[in-house]
Enzyme design. Structure first.
Site: not given
Ligand code: C6P
Length: 409
Positions: A126, A203, A206, A229, A368
């Site tokens: 991401h 990370d 997910q 999430k 993203c």
């Molecule tokens: N992915 C998706 O629709 P934040 O925004 O900080 O809560 O998470 C960022 C982020 C980082 N790593 C991974 C693997 C992610 O999936 C995400 C967020 C969302 O897939 C929003 S782009």
């Protein structure tokens, strides 16, 4: 027929957002990768905080401040137990995954990395696990290296082992790809990096909606995730870090809560975890995340796994048998319940907009992860990301809606 034992109707009852119509159609919510819906327990806990407990924390001697502080710190303890961290002070409240990675990149990176050192990430990161490292590279001259992946969306582990050299000083990889659903072999990555004394950040954005996590068993040095999430509130997340690293790292931001004493000559920083928690935090968010953890503790996780596996395989086969022009992105052996796809030449934005009018919430675009789009030479995908409260009937409705979309083009 559903193959799972757990009571899906009872689970869905807990999520009020799911029981509404959008554009006159019952909502099918398949955008869980972007953010999950919230159970009543979380909504009510936040409501209770603002109605009965609202005060700033770690500051006041008065009753409400004590109440709020206790609730916030109790949430930290719940999260500590939930992810099996060794100590509550290894659990830092952040704004979310992005914030956690930026913290480590700036604090660890600036203090312990130098020009020429290599930081290893993967081709399926991401942007939140690319850009903070690029910023660091611009600032101090470190070099970003990328583990490539196959057409199925699996990391090339031979390439990983070849890229991991004496120049590698940090590894930062995603556990489960938000776009491809790939579950990466992080155990192998962590073990190989540790054999060279290289710290690893995982990370886990997910991971937490789909799996229980044991950070000690995983042995990652840093593990970051977002509350929203995992059925908790937005604006709050967790950076787990091993004590030895967090203690050695300088603060990321300065201000209230992260100090012991301040004079114009010198500031003495606070101990963990407060050293990394400058300013008034998202108090309701932290408490709400604690409530989400309580909710998740009540789930039958074997049932969750079986149900999500069933949803993914049902959706994959329904889509394959219905649409000859289907292209699926992410066909790893080990995959979470995420389905990214294109239907012939139909632009994902157009398909997503029509599906929305039929009540189906899909995500469209690059998610993203623009380098993944470049890798497959596509502008974006449609993505259905399933949670344990989704059903086969909802997948049937998505397939029907997409048949309408195809019929219109
Ligand atoms: N992915 C998706 O629709 P934040 O925004 O900080 O809560 O998470 C960022 C982020 C980082 N790593 C991974 C693997 C992610 O999936 C995400 C967020 C969302 O897939 C929003 S782009």
């Amino acid at each position: 027929m559903q193959t799972t034992a757990f009571n899906i109707a009872a689970i869905r009852e807990q999520f009020p957002t799911l029981h509404q119509k959008v554009h006159g159609q019952p909502l099918v919510y398949f955008d869980n990768g972007a953010t999950s819906q919230k159970p009543l327990a979380v909504i009510e806990r936040i409501n209770h905080y603002y109605r009965k407990e609202n005060a700033n924390i770690h500051r006041g001697v008065h009753y409400l401040s004590q109440l709020a502080t206790d609730a916030y710190e109790e949430a930290r303890k719940k999260i500590t137990r939930y992810i099996n961290a060794a100590h509550a002070y290894e659990v830092i409240f952040t704004k979310g995954t992005t914030d956690g990675i930026n913290l480590v990149a700036q604090s660890y990176g600036r203090a312990f990395l130098k020009a020429g050192d290599e930081i290893l990430i993967s081709a399926m990161e991401h942007h939140a696990n690319i850009v903070p490292w690029q910023m660091l590279c611009e600032q101090i001259g470190t070099v970003l290296k990328v583990i490539p992946m196959s057409d199925k969306g699996e990391l090339d582990m031979e390439a990983f082992h070849a890229l991991l050299t004496e120049k590698t000083k940090f590894v930062s990889v995603v556990h489960i790809s938000n776009t491809l659903g790939t579950i990466n072999p992080i155990e192998e990555i962590i073990e190989a990096a540790h054999a060279r004394n290289v710290p690893v950040l995982i990370d886990g954005a997910q991971t937490v909606p789909h799996q229980r996590v044991d950070v000690q068993a995983m042995d990652a040095d840093f593990f970051v995730f977002s509350g929203h999430k995992m059925f908790g509130p937005t604006g709050v997340g967790i950076l787990y870090g091993k004590e030895e690293y967090l203690n050695a790292m300088p603060p990321y931001q300065g201000g209230g809560d992260m100090i012991k004493t301040v004079s114009f000559e010198k500031t003495v920083y606070n101990d963990l975890p407060h050293k990394f928690e400058a300013g008034t935090p998202h108090i309701a968010g932290g408490i709400g995340l604690g409530a989400a953890v309580d909710f998740l503790l009540g789930l039958d996780w074997e049932g969750v796994h079986a149900h999500e596996t069933d949803l993914l395989s049902y959706a994959t086969s329904r889509m394959k048998e219905t649409f000859p022009q289907l292209r699926i992105f992410g066909e790893a052996e080990n995959k979470a319940s995420v389905l990214s796809f294109l239907l012939g030449d139909i632009h994902p934005y157009d398909a997503g907009t029509i599906a929305d009018r039929l009540g189906i919430a899909l995500r469209t675009g690059h998610h993203c992860t623009q380098p993944i789009m470049t890798r497959f030479a596509i502008p974006g995908t449609m993505r259905a990301s399933f949670a344990f409260y989704n059903t086969r009937e909802e997948i049937d409705r998505m397939v029907k809606a997409l048949e309408r979309v195809v019929g219109m083009f």
